[in-house]
Enzyme design. Sequence first.
Site, PDB file in Angstrom:
ATOM      1  N   HIS A 308      40.733  34.622  36.921  1.00 44.81           N
ATOM      2  CA  HIS A 308      41.703  35.301  37.774  1.00 44.81           C
ATOM      3  C   HIS A 308      42.241  34.322  38.798  1.00 44.81           C
ATOM      4  CE1 HIS A 308      43.422  38.299  40.548  1.00 44.81           C
ATOM      5  NE2 HIS A 308      43.372  39.136  39.544  1.00 44.81           N
ATOM      6  N   ASP A 366      41.679  43.149  33.728  1.00 43.30           N
ATOM      7  CA  ASP A 366      42.723  43.356  32.719  1.00 43.30           C
ATOM      8  C   ASP A 366      42.139  43.377  31.309  1.00 43.30           C
ATOM      9  OD1 ASP A 366      44.939  43.321  34.598  1.00 43.30           O
ATOM     10  OD2 ASP A 366      44.486  41.203  34.850  1.00 43.30           O
TER      11      ASP A 366
END
Length: 431
Positions: A308, A366
């Site tokens: 991330h 995600d």
Amino acid sequence: MTESKKSATLSLNGESYELPIFSPTTGPDVIDIRKLYGTAGVFTYDPGFTSTASCDSTITYIDGEKGELLHRGYPIDQLAGKSHFLEVCYLLLYGELPAAAELEKFESTITRHTMLHEQMHNFFRGFRRDAHPMAIMVGVVGAMSAFYHDSTDIADPRQREIASHRLIAKMPTIAAMAYKYSIGQPFIYPRNDLDYASNFLRMCFAVPAEDYDVNPILSRAMDRIFTLHADHEQNASTSTVRLASSSGANPFACIAAGIACLWGPAHGGANQACLEMLKEIGTPDRIPEFIARAKDKNDPFRLMGFGHRVYKNFDPRATVMKQSADEVLDLLGVENNPLLQVAKELEQVALNDPYFADKKLFPNVDFYSGIILEAMGFPTSMFTPIFALSRTVGWISQWKEMIGDPQNKIGRPRQLYLGSTERDYVDIEKR
């Protein structure tokens, strides 16, 4: 935010300028450069605003190094594990967790605002059948200002609150109708006896000929997806909402601007990109090939859904989302879904490979949200609309905070101009 006794000194062309330093309740100190241009005649240069605080806020705090995400001071894993989405909505909007009576009243208000003005159905029918649901949402949310005139006066606190409730309540209905329209099925109206997440699932998957019984495990997983995406500090779409609202635009236009920004694949499309990567891999036996490609610096292939930009060690939302993913897959199974088989195998390979541990390439929110939505039966085109639905409360909370800020000014970033200097116009026959 308090002005500390510390200051920064800027030396420029033999002159020195003292710049105040502000200290937040948590996080790094901030150098106040508001008077820099007026006193020193220079701007700062910060593409992407990655080192610039555009506002002060009391809503959300992120520490990427620690893997920390706080809403009004509460850790996201505690909220997602012990709370539910509408309670988190109340927290973001009003600053504190509600008492039982306050929550009951808030839930009742949201539930009774879920229906759309009947004439708005005509908007949906004006789009092509193959229109992307995000395109529909941008148009319909922006058009809400044409139907709800009693909640567009941003100077009226009561109208701001009504607009906030309407957007939170109606966004699941709009998203579900965009989905139904794209697959050629009739719209399903909301029901007041269902909770927020269950209502959304039913509006997406029920048909007039046969109702949809919402499984509580799926409803809980959906609620967690909403909660874990509710707000994420000053990201691109939130900054877009703030910038649009700084001009005095109505709340529906501002949220439509946020949806448009979220539509970008670098922002809201991460879980869709993850599923497309799983489709590219195809079958579990091809995973070693793609793992090798991910490790090859000369290969453009990248593992989507891992690591991330903000979180440098782990995504605090991913732990809770993994739990929901495991529950959903246990309920629905993966035996007949090659995509989910690839996802489960890839997760195990990445978690046990030292290369990924060293590179901090952990499965992020995600990755798991994409798995859950795929298992539930949503097409990838609906992933970003669901993200927009979830993030609406964060946008509204940031919008309300900005409107009430006495320091609020219209956004006007500066630039480093590199074009031509002044020159005279040349007549066309002489060019």
